[in-house]
Design a protein around this motif. Structure first.
Motif, mmCIF file in Angstrom:
data_model
loop_
_atom_site.group_PDB
_atom_site.id
_atom_site.type_symbol
_atom_site.label_atom_id
_atom_site.label_comp_id
_atom_site.label_asym_id
_atom_site.label_seq_id
_atom_site.Cartn_x
_atom_site.Cartn_y
_atom_site.Cartn_z
ATOM 1 N N GLY A 48 -26.507 -21.941 43.811
ATOM 2 C CA GLY A 48 -27.872 -21.928 43.295
ATOM 3 C C GLY A 48 -27.996 -22.566 41.933
ATOM 4 N N LEU A 62 -33.622 -21.765 37.803
ATOM 5 C CA LEU A 62 -34.989 -22.232 38.025
ATOM 6 C C LEU A 62 -35.866 -21.789 36.865
ATOM 7 C CD1 LEU A 62 -37.044 -23.616 39.886
ATOM 8 C CD2 LEU A 62 -37.420 -21.390 40.971
ATOM 9 N N THR A 101 -35.311 -17.534 37.724
ATOM 10 C CA THR A 101 -34.155 -16.937 38.388
ATOM 11 C C THR A 101 -32.897 -17.726 38.037
ATOM 12 O OG1 THR A 101 -33.187 -16.313 40.524
ATOM 13 C CG2 THR A 101 -34.527 -18.285 40.496
ATOM 14 N N CYS A 116 -31.164 -19.916 42.153
ATOM 15 C CA CYS A 116 -32.135 -20.232 43.199
ATOM 16 C C CYS A 116 -31.386 -20.982 44.297
ATOM 17 C CB CYS A 116 -33.278 -21.066 42.639
ATOM 18 S SG CYS A 116 -34.572 -21.375 43.870
ATOM 19 N N GLU A 156 -32.236 -21.712 47.278
ATOM 20 C CA GLU A 156 -33.036 -22.613 48.112
ATOM 21 C C GLU A 156 -33.018 -24.057 47.614
ATOM 22 O OE1 GLU A 156 -34.017 -19.786 46.849
ATOM 23 O OE2 GLU A 156 -35.067 -18.533 48.316
ATOM 24 N N MET A 196 -40.258 -14.387 42.092
ATOM 25 C CA MET A 196 -40.071 -15.018 43.392
ATOM 26 C C MET A 196 -41.210 -16.008 43.599
ATOM 27 S SD MET A 196 -39.209 -11.600 45.563
ATOM 28 C CE MET A 196 -39.202 -12.472 47.132
ATOM 29 N N ASP A 198 -43.094 -21.645 49.509
ATOM 30 C CA ASP A 198 -41.886 -22.429 49.266
ATOM 31 C C ASP A 198 -42.083 -23.913 49.519
ATOM 32 O OD1 ASP A 198 -42.121 -22.440 51.974
ATOM 33 O OD2 ASP A 198 -40.124 -21.655 52.404
ATOM 34 N N LEU A 222 -40.909 -25.904 46.540
ATOM 35 C CA LEU A 222 -39.470 -25.739 46.423
ATOM 36 C C LEU A 222 -38.733 -26.625 47.424
ATOM 37 C CD1 LEU A 222 -37.931 -23.892 44.466
ATOM 38 C CD2 LEU A 222 -37.521 -22.356 46.360
#
Length: 623
Positions: free
Chosen positions: A300, A303, A311, A314, A316, A342, A346, A349
């Motif tokens: 990750g 972010l 976070t 991340c 994703e 959160m 998405d 993202l």
């Protein structure tokens, strides 16, 4: 003094704010600092057109003051402040955002305000039994105090304050068995939280520290002085122009933020605008961390949204096959949820993730083409991840990753890409040949290697347990199929040689059937032209090879996988004639020979012998 009730369903909603929305209590500091930054932004924006403000950008700051004795924590700013009406509207109405209203009223201006939901302030109640806000609005002679102990309500009363701005005073909760609230009164813990979440707030965040310095009056003694310290770095490295940043600055940031003792092999610094607008600062490490191949490793990127950490990991933003990349992404376009922890949606993202993936691949291809030595070192550390990326998800990503792969080659024991292998193939070679084994030395011992080399064909040596799964997923490269030299499909014979071999095998079919009955673990026995000097080898039939059998059976719950083996005997070796004689004269001896040859083939192929005692006895009897 009358206590006023919140203008929403106060108790139920405030309980939700305190107990459900935020995952970690420490988030409160990020939220209050972000609110202070927004308040300063509003006054700074006003100062651009109002000379009476009397403050330049360098005059603004946020201050944190812990007091362990009184158990208070104060976060103050010299921003725009609030009137009594604004206190009522902004703090008396849960989920009404003054910053959001400010942005709407100035929509034509390029204003970067952090707040948007109007709930961040209430995170203060996660760590406080009482919250007091003393504020004086710009242009007003009056100051006011807003005070609340939670869902019961709040009061607004006149107060004394000399300067414009806001002080938020938290009366920190007493410790419980579950939570040590003292940590939010500790200067060094607060400093660490600022570094973690608010390091890139554009205004200085200051706190006073007690420091011991040499005494000017008494030599050899020290005295305690109070020193003001700025806790945040303010200007994010990734928002500076690339031509203004030195390699040492990039590397220093990497070491400090990601705790690596070695420099990265590559830095990717980019700013992307369009459907997804963001800044990214990515690093490709030079070595794998100690826990990289363990279940505890977390992939990750950090972010950020408008310089505030959302976070730390991340996941994703990175596909699994690029999980080694470290770095961060800062975007103003993210659709955050109410707690800024959160994402609500998405879509953005995913757009960012796709462009980041392309940038990483482009940088790896560039390194492969321009700095081969460095790329091979990188691949030694992280190549397994790329090969897993080819194999996983039913080969969905193989087209993106195939050109990043390199394999050991039988020529000079060097590494080659698949393109380099195909480009150097002799015109008569029709397939990409490979052999799998635990080490290069073990592969070199395989009987089949010698014949392929004699043909002048290169062999890819697959020594990683995922290698063969990856090449079987790729299936072909530039119309050249992959062929395991130890598999039944390996064909190096001319038509004339094939016809002669088929005749031999047909003529000795009964002998081979007899030998097969003496063995367990082979599907058939036959003569072969694959071998040069070796007498015997094992060949695989079907999709599972010997190496794949080992790998699959080593996995939990996957026991019982079996490859289909053919015992192949070198038709040109003297042993071939010996076997024919034994079939005619001494079938019992032929049965023993069959077992010896089979176990010999298993040993050469890196497989275990099922009955070592029997094998030892047969050798002794033969001797």
């Amino acid at each position: 003094m009358k206590t006023k009730q919140f203008k929403a369903e106060s108790k139920k909603l405030l309980d939700l704010m305190i107990n459900s929305i935020y995952t970690h209590k420490e988030i409160f500091l990020r939220e209050l600092i972000s609110n202070a930054s927004d308040a300063i932004d509003k006054l700074y924006f006003r100062s651009l057109t109002d000379d009476k403000v009397g403050l330049g950008k360098d005059d603004f700051c946020i201050r944190i003051t812990p007091d362990k004795e009184s158990r208070t924590l104060t976060i103050s700013d010299n921003g725009i402040g609030m009137t009594a009406e604004e206190l009522e509207n902004n703090l008396g109405v849960i989920a009404k955002s003054g910053s959001q209203k400010f942005k709407a009223e100035n929509a034509d201006e390029n204003i970067d305000i952090i707040g948007q939901f109007g709930v961040g302030f209430y995170s203060a109640f996660m760590v406080s039994k009482c919250v007091k806000v003393i504020t004086k609005a710009y242009g007003s002679d009056e100051a006011f105090c807003w005070e609340s102990k939670g869902a019961e309500g709040y009061t607004v009363t006149p107060a004394e304050k000399d300067s414009v701005g806001t002080e938020i005073i938290l009366y920190v909760s007493d410790n419980t068995e579950e939570v040590n609230y003292d940590e939010f009164l500790d200067q060094y813990r607060l400093s660490a939280l600022v570094k973690k979440y608010s390091n890139y707030i554009r205004y200085p965040i200051r706190m006073e520290f007690e420091t011991k310095v040499p005494s000017e009056e008494n030599e050899g003694e020290y005295e305690t002085v109070i020193k003001d310290r700025t806790l945040n770095s303010m200007m994010p490295l990734w928002k500076r122009a690339k031509n203004e940043i030195s390699d040492e600055e990039y590397n220093s940031f990497y070491r400090d933020v990601f705790y690596d003792y070695e420099e990265p092999v590559r830095v990717i610094h980019s700013k992307t605008e369009g459907q997804a607008t963001y800044n990214a600062l990515l690093y490709i490490p030079s070595h794998a961390p100690f826990d990289y191949y363990s279940k505890n490793y977390e992939k990750g990127l950090q972010l950020f949204s408008k310089g505030v950490l959302i976070t730390e990991k991340c996941s994703e933003l990175l596909p699994d096959y690029f999980n080694f990349v470290k770095g961060l992404v800062d975007s103003e376009d993210l659709s955050l949820n109410i707690s800024r922890e959160m994402l609500q949606h998405d879509h953005q993202l995913k757009l960012i993730s796709r462009t980041i993936e392309k940038k990483i691949k482009s940088e790896l291809i560039k390194m492969l083409n321009t700095d081969r030595e460095k790329y091979e070192k990188f691949f030694e550390a992280f190549g397994t991840s790329l090969k897993f990326g080819v194999y996983s998800d039913y080969g969905m990503h193989k087209d993106e990753l195939t050109d990043l792969l390199i394999f050991k080659s039988s020529k000079d024991n060097s590494c080659v890409t698949l393109k380099e292998y195909v480009d150097s193939m002799p015109s008569e070679q029709k397939s990409i040949y490979y052999a799998a084994g635990e080490t290069v030395d073990r592969i070199e011992m395989l009987p089949q290697v010698e014949k392929v080399k004699d043909k002048g064909f290169d062999i890819l040596y697959l020594t990683d347990y995922v290698d063969e799964f990856a090449v079987k997923t790729i299936m072909a490269y530039e119309d050249k199929t992959f062929v395991n030299i130890c598999a039944d499909e390996a064909d190096l014979d001319t038509e004339e040689e094939k016809n002669a071999l088929n005749t031999e095998n047909e003529e000795n079919k009964d002998m081979f059937d007899f030998m097969k009955e003496s063995l367990s673990g082979v599907s058939s026995v036959r003569f072969t032209n694959k071998l040069k000097n070796h007498p015997v080898c094992l060949t695989n039939e079907g999709a599972i090879s010997a190496e794949m059998e080992k790998v699959l059976n080593s996995m939990p719950g996957s026991g019982g996988v079996k490859a289909e083996y053919v015992l192949e005997i070198n038709v040109s070796h003297p042993i071939a004639e010996k076997l024919k004689d034994l079939y005619n004269d001494n079938k019992d001896k032929l049965s023993d020979y069959a077992k010896l040859l089979y176990n010999q083939a298993r040993l050469i192929g890196g497989l275990t012998i099922k009955d070592p005692a029997e094998f030892s006895k047969l050798i002794c009897d033969l001797m």
